[in-house]
Design a protein around this motif. Structure first.
Motif, PDB file in Angstrom:
ATOM      1  N   LYS A  64       0.844  -1.199   0.000  1.00  0.00           N
ATOM      2  CA  LYS A  64       0.000   0.000   0.000  1.00  0.00           C
ATOM      3  C   LYS A  64       0.874   1.241   0.000  1.00  0.00           C
ATOM      4  CE  LYS A  64      -3.813   1.885   2.795  1.00  0.00           C
ATOM      5  NZ  LYS A  64      -4.618   1.623   4.016  1.00  0.00           N
ATOM      6  N   ARG A  65       0.827   2.010  -1.068  1.00  0.00           N
ATOM      7  CA  ARG A  65       1.680   3.193  -1.195  1.00  0.00           C
ATOM      8  C   ARG A  65       1.094   4.429  -0.522  1.00  0.00           C
ATOM      9  NH1 ARG A  65       2.410   0.720  -6.271  1.00  0.00           N
ATOM     10  NH2 ARG A  65       4.603   0.196  -6.704  1.00  0.00           N
ATOM     11  N   LYS A  70      -4.476   9.167   4.800  1.00  0.00           N
ATOM     12  CA  LYS A  70      -3.140   9.461   5.297  1.00  0.00           C
ATOM     13  C   LYS A  70      -2.199  10.031   4.225  1.00  0.00           C
ATOM     14  CE  LYS A  70      -3.773   7.917   9.513  1.00  0.00           C
ATOM     15  NZ  LYS A  70      -3.069   6.745  10.036  1.00  0.00           N
ATOM     16  N   GLY A  71      -2.626  10.052   2.973  1.00  0.00           N
ATOM     17  CA  GLY A  71      -1.748  10.522   1.912  1.00  0.00           C
ATOM     18  C   GLY A  71      -0.645   9.522   1.628  1.00  0.00           C
ATOM     19  N   GLU A  72       0.545  10.017   1.295  1.00  0.00           N
ATOM     20  CA  GLU A  72       1.674   9.137   0.979  1.00  0.00           C
ATOM     21  C   GLU A  72       2.097   8.361   2.218  1.00  0.00           C
ATOM     22  OE1 GLU A  72       2.967   8.677  -1.987  1.00  0.00           O
ATOM     23  OE2 GLU A  72       1.880  10.267  -3.046  1.00  0.00           O
ATOM     24  N   LEU A  73       2.223   7.046   2.061  1.00  0.00           N
ATOM     25  CA  LEU A  73       2.632   6.186   3.175  1.00  0.00           C
ATOM     26  C   LEU A  73       4.066   5.695   3.016  1.00  0.00           C
ATOM     27  CD1 LEU A  73      -0.581   3.982   3.541  1.00  0.00           C
ATOM     28  CD2 LEU A  73       0.080   5.945   4.950  1.00  0.00           C
ATOM     29  N   ALA A  74       4.406   5.251   1.820  1.00  0.00           N
ATOM     30  CA  ALA A  74       5.736   4.673   1.616  1.00  0.00           C
ATOM     31  C   ALA A  74       6.060   4.639   0.132  1.00  0.00           C
ATOM     32  CB  ALA A  74       5.797   3.254   2.184  1.00  0.00           C
ATOM     33  N   ASP A  75       7.342   4.804  -0.171  1.00  0.00           N
ATOM     34  CA  ASP A  75       7.832   4.613  -1.535  1.00  0.00           C
ATOM     35  C   ASP A  75       8.105   3.115  -1.706  1.00  0.00           C
ATOM     36  OD1 ASP A  75       8.899   4.969  -4.055  1.00  0.00           O
ATOM     37  OD2 ASP A  75      10.912   5.407  -3.297  1.00  0.00           O
ATOM     38  N   ILE A  76       7.385   2.485  -2.611  1.00  0.00           N
ATOM     39  CA  ILE A  76       7.529   1.035  -2.808  1.00  0.00           C
ATOM     40  C   ILE A  76       7.915   0.807  -4.263  1.00  0.00           C
ATOM     41  CG2 ILE A  76       6.445  -1.234  -2.583  1.00  0.00           C
ATOM     42  CD1 ILE A  76       4.453   0.010  -0.636  1.00  0.00           C
ATOM     43  N   PRO A  77       9.208   0.939  -4.591  1.00  0.00           N
ATOM     44  CA  PRO A  77       9.628   0.751  -5.979  1.00  0.00           C
ATOM     45  C   PRO A  77       9.537  -0.700  -6.435  1.00  0.00           C
ATOM     46  CG  PRO A  77      11.538   1.066  -4.563  1.00  0.00           C
ATOM     47  CD  PRO A  77      10.338   1.323  -3.715  1.00  0.00           C
ATOM     48  N   ASP A  78       9.587  -1.635  -5.475  1.00  0.00           N
ATOM     49  CA  ASP A  78       9.582  -3.054  -5.831  1.00  0.00           C
ATOM     50  C   ASP A  78       8.566  -3.792  -4.956  1.00  0.00           C
ATOM     51  OD1 ASP A  78      10.071  -5.670  -6.476  1.00  0.00           O
ATOM     52  OD2 ASP A  78      12.250  -5.536  -6.286  1.00  0.00           O
ATOM     53  N   PRO A  79       7.285  -3.804  -5.359  1.00  0.00           N
ATOM     54  CA  PRO A  79       6.274  -4.485  -4.552  1.00  0.00           C
ATOM     55  C   PRO A  79       6.562  -5.961  -4.359  1.00  0.00           C
ATOM     56  CG  PRO A  79       5.311  -3.555  -6.557  1.00  0.00           C
ATOM     57  CD  PRO A  79       6.748  -3.182  -6.561  1.00  0.00           C
ATOM     58  N   VAL A 246      -3.295  -5.810   7.658  1.00  0.00           N
ATOM     59  CA  VAL A 246      -2.435  -4.716   8.099  1.00  0.00           C
ATOM     60  C   VAL A 246      -1.708  -4.119   6.904  1.00  0.00           C
ATOM     61  CG1 VAL A 246      -0.668  -4.012   9.756  1.00  0.00           C
ATOM     62  CG2 VAL A 246      -2.062  -6.038  10.231  1.00  0.00           C
ATOM     63  N   GLY A 247      -1.773  -2.811   6.762  1.00  0.00           N
ATOM     64  CA  GLY A 247      -1.091  -2.133   5.670  1.00  0.00           C
ATOM     65  C   GLY A 247      -0.127  -1.071   6.155  1.00  0.00           C
ATOM     66  N   GLU A 248      -0.673   0.049   6.617  1.00  0.00           N
ATOM     67  CA  GLU A 248       0.150   1.203   6.990  1.00  0.00           C
ATOM     68  C   GLU A 248       1.280   0.847   7.941  1.00  0.00           C
ATOM     69  OE1 GLU A 248      -0.263   5.442   9.420  1.00  0.00           O
ATOM     70  OE2 GLU A 248      -2.071   4.412   8.727  1.00  0.00           O
ATOM     71  N   ALA A 249       0.975   0.087   8.983  1.00  0.00           N
ATOM     72  CA  ALA A 249       1.993  -0.224   9.988  1.00  0.00           C
ATOM     73  C   ALA A 249       3.146  -1.016   9.398  1.00  0.00           C
ATOM     74  CB  ALA A 249       1.369  -1.001  11.143  1.00  0.00           C
TER      75      ALA A 249
END
Length: 271
Positions: A64-65, A70-79, A246-249
């Motif tokens: 989950k990007r 919450k807006g931007e959560l994480a940069d995930i270049p390689d899911p 669980v995503g954000e955490a």
């Protein structure tokens, strides 16, 4: 006497409107016949239910990007790499956000995750048509999210049954008593209670405890939203959850062991 005012659009209304616009573009490019042909090249669906019904808590770990709340959560270049970490930590399934506008996801993310892990993969999106379920299976999904709030009347049962025909396990999400009754009535085996109200984005952690007793014990109950550590899992397991989503955490986890250890700490918790 003044005419009654039309109800104001909710956050969910705006999201679904965007989803339908993007869906129309994909449908104009890839026909339903093409998707059905693609099913021949997809591995048989993996069944998550034995793991979910096993001892201790199971985790559906989410790629989950960002989110509307919450807006931007994480940069995930390689899911695929993140999903591999989740799987190594013992995740029972991997959830992949495929909605683009508000969550920054795509079906390409799902395909990459499917190619990288052996555990079941969930397409998490705002699914309101049969075409989207066919897309999910053709991309390699084993599970699909359906939300009672966005599927009025007979549409809930129609899409639930169609998903099952495709071999998809349905995670049927509810937010209140009426939606819970509808989920039980259509025979959903996996019922998720979301603490986040998708019309307002507010979170109420007491929702699971209120709705869980309305779900028969032969169904698997999933707690969604507001889960940030083992203490939260313990609470929801105590209230009847067998699975937590669980995503954000997890995507924000940068502590010792990263997402792999974070999943491990939430797995196997019992009453």
């Amino acid at each position: 006497m003044s005419a009654p005012q039309a109800p104001q659009p909710t956050v969910l209304d705006g999201i679904v409107a965007g989803v339908l616009e993007d869906l129309a573009v994909r449908q104009a490019t890839i026909s339903e016949a093409d998707l059905r042909a693609a099913l021949a090249d997809v591995d048989p669906p993996r069944d998550p239910m034995p793991h979910f019904r096993g001892p201790g808590s199971s985790v559906i770990a989410e790629v989950k990007r960002k989110s509307p709340s919450k807006g931007e959560l994480a940069d995930i270049p390689d899911p695929a790499l993140l999903a591999s970490e989740y799987a190594a930590g013992g995740a029972g399934a991997i959830s992949v956000l495929t909605e683009q506008r508000r969550f920054g996801g795509s079906l390409d993310d799902l395909r990459a995750v499917r190619a990288a892990v052996d555990v079941p993969v969930l397409r998490k999106d705002f699914i309101v048509t049969e075409y989207q379920l066919l897309e999910a299976r053709a991309a390699g999904a084993d599970l699909a999210l359906l939300m009672a709030v966005s599927l009025p009347g007979a549409r809930l049962a129609q899409l639930h049954d169609y998903a099952r025909e495709l071999g998809l396990t349905v995670l049927l999400e509810v937010h209140d008593e009426d939606e819970t009754a509808r989920a039980v009535e259509v025979g959903a085996e996996l019922i998720g209670v979301n603490a986040r109200n998708l019309k307002t984005l507010e979170v109420d952690l007491d929702v699971f405890g209120r709705l869980a007793p309305l779900i028969p014990d032969d169904r698997v109950k999933v707690a969604e939203s507001g889960i940030f550590g083992p203490q939260d899992v313990e609470r929801f397991v105590g209230e009847g959850a067998r699975v937590v989503l669980v995503g954000e955490a997890l995507v924000r986890e940068s502590g010792s062991g990263g997402p792999r250890e974070a999943v491990r700490r939430m797995t196997g918790i019992t009453r």
